[in-house]
Design an enzyme around this catalytic site. Structure first.
Site, PDB file in Angstrom:
ATOM      1  N   ASP A 199       0.854  -1.195   0.000  1.00 52.75           N
ATOM      2  CA  ASP A 199       0.000   0.000   0.000  1.00 52.75           C
ATOM      3  C   ASP A 199       0.891   1.246   0.000  1.00 52.75           C
ATOM      4  O   ASP A 199       1.911   1.305   0.674  1.00 52.75           O
ATOM      5  CB  ASP A 199      -0.909  -0.019   1.241  1.00 52.75           C
ATOM      6  CG  ASP A 199      -2.056   0.957   1.127  1.00 52.75           C
ATOM      7  OD1 ASP A 199      -3.205   0.511   1.041  1.00 52.75           O
ATOM      8  OD2 ASP A 199      -1.793   2.186   1.133  1.00 52.75           O
ATOM      9  N   ASN A 202     -12.655  -3.122   2.532  1.00 52.88           N
ATOM     10  CA  ASN A 202     -13.627  -2.058   2.735  1.00 52.88           C
ATOM     11  C   ASN A 202     -14.561  -2.071   1.529  1.00 52.88           C
ATOM     12  O   ASN A 202     -14.098  -1.999   0.389  1.00 52.88           O
ATOM     13  CB  ASN A 202     -12.924  -0.706   2.861  1.00 52.88           C
ATOM     14  CG  ASN A 202     -12.066  -0.629   4.110  1.00 52.88           C
ATOM     15  OD1 ASN A 202     -12.473  -1.083   5.172  1.00 52.88           O
ATOM     16  ND2 ASN A 202     -10.865  -0.087   3.980  1.00 52.88           N
ATOM     17  N   GLN A 216     -14.337   2.730   1.468  1.00 55.33           N
ATOM     18  CA  GLN A 216     -13.644   2.269   0.250  1.00 55.33           C
ATOM     19  C   GLN A 216     -13.301   3.475  -0.627  1.00 55.33           C
ATOM     20  O   GLN A 216     -14.190   4.255  -0.981  1.00 55.33           O
ATOM     21  CB  GLN A 216     -14.531   1.294  -0.530  1.00 55.33           C
ATOM     22  CG  GLN A 216     -13.821   0.725  -1.765  1.00 55.33           C
ATOM     23  CD  GLN A 216     -14.683  -0.271  -2.544  1.00 55.33           C
ATOM     24  OE1 GLN A 216     -15.825  -0.535  -2.191  1.00 55.33           O
ATOM     25  NE2 GLN A 216     -14.113  -0.802  -3.614  1.00 55.33           N
ATOM     26  N   HIS A 240     -10.203  -5.101  -3.431  1.00 55.62           N
ATOM     27  CA  HIS A 240      -8.874  -5.349  -2.862  1.00 55.62           C
ATOM     28  C   HIS A 240      -9.010  -5.757  -1.413  1.00 55.62           C
ATOM     29  O   HIS A 240      -9.904  -5.305  -0.700  1.00 55.62           O
ATOM     30  CB  HIS A 240      -7.973  -4.114  -2.975  1.00 55.62           C
ATOM     31  CG  HIS A 240      -8.580  -2.853  -2.427  1.00 55.62           C
ATOM     32  ND1 HIS A 240      -9.522  -2.128  -3.129  1.00 55.62           N
ATOM     33  CD2 HIS A 240      -8.395  -2.191  -1.261  1.00 55.62           C
ATOM     34  CE1 HIS A 240      -9.886  -1.077  -2.412  1.00 55.62           C
ATOM     35  NE2 HIS A 240      -9.217  -1.096  -1.263  1.00 55.62           N
TER      36      HIS A 240
HETATM   37  P1  5GP Z   1      -9.543   1.516   0.473  1.00 59.81           P
HETATM   38  O1  5GP Z   1      -9.559   2.882   1.123  1.00 59.81           O
HETATM   39  O2  5GP Z   1     -10.292   1.551  -0.834  1.00 59.81           O
HETATM   40  O3  5GP Z   1      -9.930   0.398   1.354  1.00 59.81           O
HETATM   41  O4  5GP Z   1      -8.027   1.225   0.121  1.00 59.81           O
HETATM   42  C1  5GP Z   1      -7.371   1.781  -0.976  1.00 59.81           C
HETATM   43  C2  5GP Z   1      -5.901   1.767  -0.652  1.00 59.81           C
HETATM   44  O5  5GP Z   1      -5.205   1.968  -1.857  1.00 59.81           O
HETATM   45  C3  5GP Z   1      -5.464   2.865   0.319  1.00 59.81           C
HETATM   46  O6  5GP Z   1      -4.926   2.267   1.482  1.00 59.81           O
HETATM   47  C4  5GP Z   1      -4.414   3.650  -0.476  1.00 59.81           C
HETATM   48  O7  5GP Z   1      -3.313   4.024   0.317  1.00 59.81           O
HETATM   49  C5  5GP Z   1      -4.033   2.676  -1.572  1.00 59.81           C
HETATM   50  N1  5GP Z   1      -3.624   3.296  -2.821  1.00 59.81           N
HETATM   51  C6  5GP Z   1      -4.287   4.276  -3.500  1.00 59.81           C
HETATM   52  N2  5GP Z   1      -3.633   4.571  -4.647  1.00 59.81           N
HETATM   53  C7  5GP Z   1      -2.554   3.753  -4.689  1.00 59.81           C
HETATM   54  C8  5GP Z   1      -1.482   3.601  -5.629  1.00 59.81           C
HETATM   55  O8  5GP Z   1      -1.405   4.253  -6.663  1.00 59.81           O
HETATM   56  N3  5GP Z   1      -0.547   2.661  -5.328  1.00 59.81           N
HETATM   57  C9  5GP Z   1      -0.601   1.903  -4.195  1.00 59.81           C
HETATM   58  N4  5GP Z   1       0.384   1.024  -3.994  1.00 59.81           N
HETATM   59  N5  5GP Z   1      -1.589   2.033  -3.288  1.00 59.81           N
HETATM   60  C10 5GP Z   1      -2.537   2.949  -3.537  1.00 59.81           C
END
Ligand code: 5GP
Ligand code: ZN
Length: 114
Positions: A31, A87, A94, A100
């Site tokens: 992440d 999430n 999310q 993911h």
């Molecule tokens: P969510 O908030 O949807 O559960 O998780 C999305 C995750 O994706 C977040 O923890 C964020 O830090 C990660 N993320 C967003 N954009 C990128 C990216 O371009 N590269 C990587 N490696 N992680 C990302």
């Protein structure tokens, strides 16, 4: 694939990520904004917006994702425990609309989550 999906772009190698596991259907990478010493994202190569969009048509995909998590927990020596989180939707926070799982480890976690 949606043109603006950041995780589809990672799968397509259009934006960089340190891919730590790749199978026929699954990719995993750290992440960008880690919340634990180990914080990996485990995603399907196929664009599926969230867990709410998975159907029986996706076959063993959910098993594949969770087996990848188990394999990575071993690889990263998360012997004391780990957390696997997805999430799903707005209330859960999310922020990327491509399914993911977060694999988190290397510290203690509280319950209930925030
Ligand atoms: P969510 O908030 O949807 O559960 O998780 C999305 C995750 O994706 C977040 O923890 C964020 O830090 C990660 N993320 C967003 N954009 C990128 C990216 O371009 N590269 C990587 N490696 N992680 C990302
Ligand atoms: Zn996508």
């Amino acid at each position: 694939m949606p043109l603006d999906c950041v995780f589809c772009k990672i799968v397509a190698r259009e934006i960089p990520a340190d891919i730590v596991l790749e199978t026929n259907h699954v990719v995993a990478f750290p992440d960008l904004n880690p919340q634990a010493p180990t914080h990996l994202l485990i995603i399907p190569k196929q664009h599926i917006p969230s867990l709410a969009h998975v159907t029986e048509m996706n076959g063993t995909l959910l098993v594949d994702l969770q087996l990848a998590a188990k394999e990575l927990a071993n690889k990263y020596q998360l012997d004391k425990g780990f957390r696997l989180v997805t999430n799903c939707g707005e209330s859960a926070g999310q922020s990327v609309q491509h399914l993911h799982f977060h694999l988190l480890g290397g510290r203690d976690f509280t319950w209930p989550p925030g």
